[in-house]
Structures are given as C-alpha cells and as structure tokens.
Design an enzyme around this catalytic site. Sequence first.
Site, mmCIF file in Angstrom:
data_model
loop_
_atom_site.group_PDB
_atom_site.id
_atom_site.type_symbol
_atom_site.label_atom_id
_atom_site.label_comp_id
_atom_site.label_asym_id
_atom_site.label_seq_id
_atom_site.Cartn_x
_atom_site.Cartn_y
_atom_site.Cartn_z
ATOM 1 N N GLY A 293 0.844 -1.194 0.000
ATOM 2 C CA GLY A 293 0.000 0.000 0.000
ATOM 3 C C GLY A 293 0.876 1.239 0.000
ATOM 4 O O GLY A 293 1.034 1.934 -1.003
ATOM 5 N N ARG A 330 -0.941 11.140 11.127
ATOM 6 C CA ARG A 330 0.249 10.329 11.410
ATOM 7 C C ARG A 330 1.226 10.975 12.409
ATOM 8 O O ARG A 330 1.713 10.289 13.312
ATOM 9 C CB ARG A 330 0.987 9.971 10.112
ATOM 10 C CG ARG A 330 0.098 9.219 9.098
ATOM 11 C CD ARG A 330 0.894 8.593 7.963
ATOM 12 N NE ARG A 330 1.673 7.470 8.437
ATOM 13 C CZ ARG A 330 2.953 7.495 8.682
ATOM 14 N NH1 ARG A 330 3.644 8.584 8.457
ATOM 15 N NH2 ARG A 330 3.568 6.435 9.135
ATOM 16 N N TYR A 334 1.424 8.559 15.586
ATOM 17 C CA TYR A 334 2.626 7.688 15.646
ATOM 18 C C TYR A 334 3.908 8.490 15.860
ATOM 19 O O TYR A 334 4.992 7.960 15.673
ATOM 20 C CB TYR A 334 2.808 6.904 14.344
ATOM 21 C CG TYR A 334 1.578 6.258 13.779
ATOM 22 C CD1 TYR A 334 0.969 5.185 14.422
ATOM 23 C CD2 TYR A 334 1.038 6.699 12.570
ATOM 24 C CE1 TYR A 334 -0.154 4.582 13.870
ATOM 25 C CE2 TYR A 334 -0.080 6.095 12.021
ATOM 26 C CZ TYR A 334 -0.673 5.041 12.683
ATOM 27 O OH TYR A 334 -1.771 4.452 12.130
ATOM 28 N N CYS A 361 -7.875 22.152 18.467
ATOM 29 C CA CYS A 361 -7.628 22.507 19.872
ATOM 30 C C CYS A 361 -7.026 21.352 20.648
ATOM 31 O O CYS A 361 -7.677 20.795 21.555
ATOM 32 C CB CYS A 361 -8.929 22.987 20.503
ATOM 33 S SG CYS A 361 -9.539 24.425 19.644
ATOM 34 N N TYR A 389 -2.128 6.732 3.891
ATOM 35 C CA TYR A 389 -2.616 6.911 5.255
ATOM 36 C C TYR A 389 -2.714 8.401 5.620
ATOM 37 O O TYR A 389 -2.469 8.795 6.753
ATOM 38 C CB TYR A 389 -1.720 6.142 6.250
ATOM 39 C CG TYR A 389 -1.588 4.686 5.873
ATOM 40 C CD1 TYR A 389 -2.685 3.849 5.923
ATOM 41 C CD2 TYR A 389 -0.370 4.156 5.422
ATOM 42 C CE1 TYR A 389 -2.586 2.512 5.538
ATOM 43 C CE2 TYR A 389 -0.266 2.822 5.033
ATOM 44 C CZ TYR A 389 -1.383 2.014 5.100
ATOM 45 O OH TYR A 389 -1.292 0.705 4.719
HETATM 46 N N1 LLP Z 1 -2.007 -6.057 4.101
HETATM 47 C C1 LLP Z 1 -2.570 -6.006 5.325
HETATM 48 C C2 LLP Z 1 -3.304 -7.176 5.831
HETATM 49 C C3 LLP Z 1 -2.441 -4.843 6.108
HETATM 50 O O1 LLP Z 1 -2.996 -4.814 7.324
HETATM 51 C C4 LLP Z 1 -1.734 -3.733 5.598
HETATM 52 C C5 LLP Z 1 -1.584 -2.523 6.400
HETATM 53 C C6 LLP Z 1 -1.187 -3.820 4.300
HETATM 54 C C7 LLP Z 1 -1.343 -5.011 3.597
HETATM 55 C C8 LLP Z 1 -0.464 -2.687 3.648
HETATM 56 O O2 LLP Z 1 0.704 -2.333 4.311
HETATM 57 P P1 LLP Z 1 1.671 -1.217 3.681
HETATM 58 O O3 LLP Z 1 2.273 -1.790 2.413
HETATM 59 O O4 LLP Z 1 0.854 -0.034 3.362
HETATM 60 O O5 LLP Z 1 2.653 -0.975 4.728
HETATM 61 N N2 LLP Z 1 -1.945 3.863 9.405
HETATM 62 C C9 LLP Z 1 -0.598 3.367 9.499
HETATM 63 C C10 LLP Z 1 -0.370 2.121 8.665
HETATM 64 C C11 LLP Z 1 -1.288 0.984 9.011
HETATM 65 C C12 LLP Z 1 -1.083 -0.222 8.139
HETATM 66 C C13 LLP Z 1 -2.030 -1.301 8.464
HETATM 67 N N3 LLP Z 1 -1.974 -2.430 7.598
HETATM 68 C C14 LLP Z 1 0.373 4.482 9.152
HETATM 69 O O6 LLP Z 1 -0.061 5.593 8.841
HETATM 70 O O7 LLP Z 1 1.591 4.280 9.224
#
Ligand code: LLP
Length: 441
Positions: A293, A330, A334, A361, A389
């Site tokens: 992603g 983010r 985080y 706020c 994200y």
């Molecule tokens: N597959 C599954 C089952 C997942 O839970 C996720 C992400 C992905 C694929 C994709 O992962 P990526 O390639 O995007 O790292 N909100 C957080 C990130 C949460 C990711 C959750 N799962 C942030 O802003 O860092």
Amino acid sequence: MESYSYKNGALYAEQVPLSTLAARHGTPAFVYSRAAIEANWRAYAQAFAGRDALICYAVKANSNLAILNLMARLGSGFDIVSVGELERVLRAGGAADKVVFSGVGKHAHEIRRALEVGIKCFNVESEPELLRINEIAAQLSVTAPVSIRVNPDTDAHTHPFISTGRKEDKFGISHGQVLAAYRLAERLECVVPVGIDCHIGSQVTSLEPYIDALEKLLTLAEDLERHGIPIGHVDIGGGLGIDYHCGNLIRAGAPRSQAGSGDDTATVPDVTAFAEVLRDRVPARYHLMLEPGRSIVGNAGVLLTRVEYLKTTHTRHFAIVDASMNDLLRPSLYQAWHDIIPVTARADEREMDYDVVGPVCETGDFLGLQRPLALRPDDLLAVLSAGAYGFCMSSNYNSRPRAVELLVDDACAHVIRERETPEQLMAGEYMPEFADAMGNL
Ligand code: LLP
C-alpha cells in the site's frame, strides 16, 4: 518523490505549480502524481516479471476511486479489509476475482457480499471466522476460497501500533495452531484452503523480518502438503517502507539514487531487493502474492497547506497552518516524521525552527516540530510523503471539512474528491422533536 521538483524556485507536481493548485482549489489539499503512482506499481510488476505473481494493492493506504481506478487499469489485484473497500474497488472497475479480504473482524454481511461477488480469497484470522465463512457459504450454496493468516511471531521493528506479526498482536493465527486451523478447514464442507498468508507490519525498513516470516510460512506450507493439504499460493502481505526524508533531495534537485535518506532513517530496501528475497526463496510451484500500500502511494502525494499566522512565544516559533491532525493524523498518532518544504523557495532569508501546527484545539495537533524554515504569513508549505494513510485517516474533528484531493497528470490537475461543505458535515444528523419539549420550557 521524483514527480515533485523545484523549477525557478517554485515547487511543482509533475508539470503543475503547487501554487496554482492552491489558488484554484484552496488549501488544505492533497495532491497526488499519477506518474509516480503508476511507476511505483509497475516497479512491483517488473520486479516479479516472469514469475506467477499478483500484486494486490492495499486499499486502506489510499482508497480514492480515482487511485483505485489507476490500479484497476494496470491490472492490479486488491487487498481489502471491509465491504466499504470492496464496493470502492468494484465501483473503480477492479476485478472481484483479484480481491483478497483481510482483517480480524469480518462481519457476516461483509462475508456474504464478498462471496456473492466472487472474491479470490478470504485471509482468515481465527477459527470462529472460518466457521462463520463456512456457514454463510453454505447458505449461498458456494465454496469459499480461504487462506490462513499466520502470525509468525516476527518483530518487524516498526512502530508498535503498526506491528502486526508478533505473538502479542491481535492478527492472524499463531503458527503453532495453523495446522489445526487448516485441518478444520478441510473438514468444513463449504470452505477450501487455497493459500497461506501473513502480514508482519507496516513501514518495514529492512528485509530480515520478511526473511524470517517467509521461512516460517514456507515450512508450514510444506508441513501442510505432507498432511495432504496442498497450498496454491503464498501471500507475504504488504509493508515495505518508504523514505520519509526526501525533502533535502527535492530542495537540492538531486537525483533520488545519488543521495542518502535524510537525517535519521536507515536506507529503505527497494522493490527489486524485496522481490529478490521472495523470488529466491518461494518455490516456483507457488503462486506468489503481495499486498503493498504505502510503497505505491506514499511518496506520490503531498499535503498542501497555507500559513495562517506566525507566532513567537518565549520558547517557540509557531507556524500555524490551515492543515491539522484531522487532515494528516500520522504525526500525532505515531509521532511520524513528514518532511515539510516551502512551495516557494526563499533562498536568501534566514531560517528559524518552527513548530508547524494546525488549528485543532489539542497540543498534539502538529505536522512537524522544530523545522528550519524561512516563512512569511500566507506562504504555502508541502508536507511530503502524504499519499498513504493521509486522507483516508482524516476526520471531521472540530467540525473541519475534509480536504480536497487532486490528481496531477502531467500538466493537468483533476479534482478527484471535492472539499466537504458545511452541509455535508451535518448530513444525516437529526434533532428529534421531543413530546415534552414545550412542557420543559
Ligand atoms: N495487508 C494487510 C493485511 C495490512 O494490514 C496492511 C496494512 C497492508 C497489507 C499494507 O501495508 P503497507 O504496504 O501499506 O505498509 N496507518 C498506518 C499504517 C497501518 C497499516 C495497516 N496495515 C500508518 O499511517 O503508518
């Protein structure tokens, strides 16, 4: 972030000055580069060329229909975690039979819809889920393709909130219980095991955790085969990290490949190195799947924001901008780092360390702290690496409308989501007419 560059001191997305976008569409605005998104997806496709592999874009990273449509046109698969994401994929022209459905809490109506449209696979995260899928498949007289999401107990060395493959995390089935789960699947009439999968976390910046998880997955796949349960595909999940420190490179106009990655990050492995790990280890008899992603959309997008006020206190310089934690959560959630660079470079002005904060706020509402910038009120800033994200985690907190989203394609910019209006903010809310209302007055 090759699609973002300065020309005569002005920051461009592809061939469009960001200042033009701000003037035309207002701020805050999310801006994405079509060329960058497509190049990032193609990098995966090329890295697996000649190998039986399916890239399933993780919809949660950025689920705008236009982005999903770009993926669908490229022939991408999709990783979804809700029926809402499924409907988006279908609306955007994605193929149902290239969809995998992950997530620990699939609702019965979500499972039913996924079965009705014929998705490729359910990534199952518990035995009760397996039983529920079997029951719904039986009601519909279909067979559900399933894969067990293995929790490999691998530390991905990322932020604890986005670490998903350690034994204490809620995700997947612990690898000691996987065989029993497949045996259960074998006994159930309306599910058929077709693969095995895992996802160890997000913003993973080294390959070792993948190697560790993969070895565990492959050992399990062989065990299963020995027990007469053949495994068709191996899905390693998503998670490859991105470089969140591209600001200096853009400011220096340096080609991406010649520079280090900013002040405090290790270099992030590229897709080719990641693919090599998988190609070398996963036997060719397995269909290979991935769910990236962030690495597809993250560095393809920026959040464009305008300085409202500059304020100096005894201890701080604040740049109060019109974007906030409700637009990009983010940094607050985080303590994530996003480079922040000026849209118009002021080469000869003195920089000061600014806390770049929003109007919400909460003291936790910041986009970046102690950032060296030369600023004047009304200046535009670009918060980098905001394509993943970003918008999809945004909210209406403080009754702030969600930002406009723009997709730049060479010299054209398309509105792919309008800025919300006050009317939309209140849509679906009602004030009941209480029977006793008058009497209480
Ligand atoms: N597959 C599954 C089952 C997942 O839970 C996720 C992400 C992905 C694929 C994709 O992962 P990526 O390639 O995007 O790292 N909100 C957080 C990130 C949460 C990711 C959750 N799962 C942030 O802003 O860092």
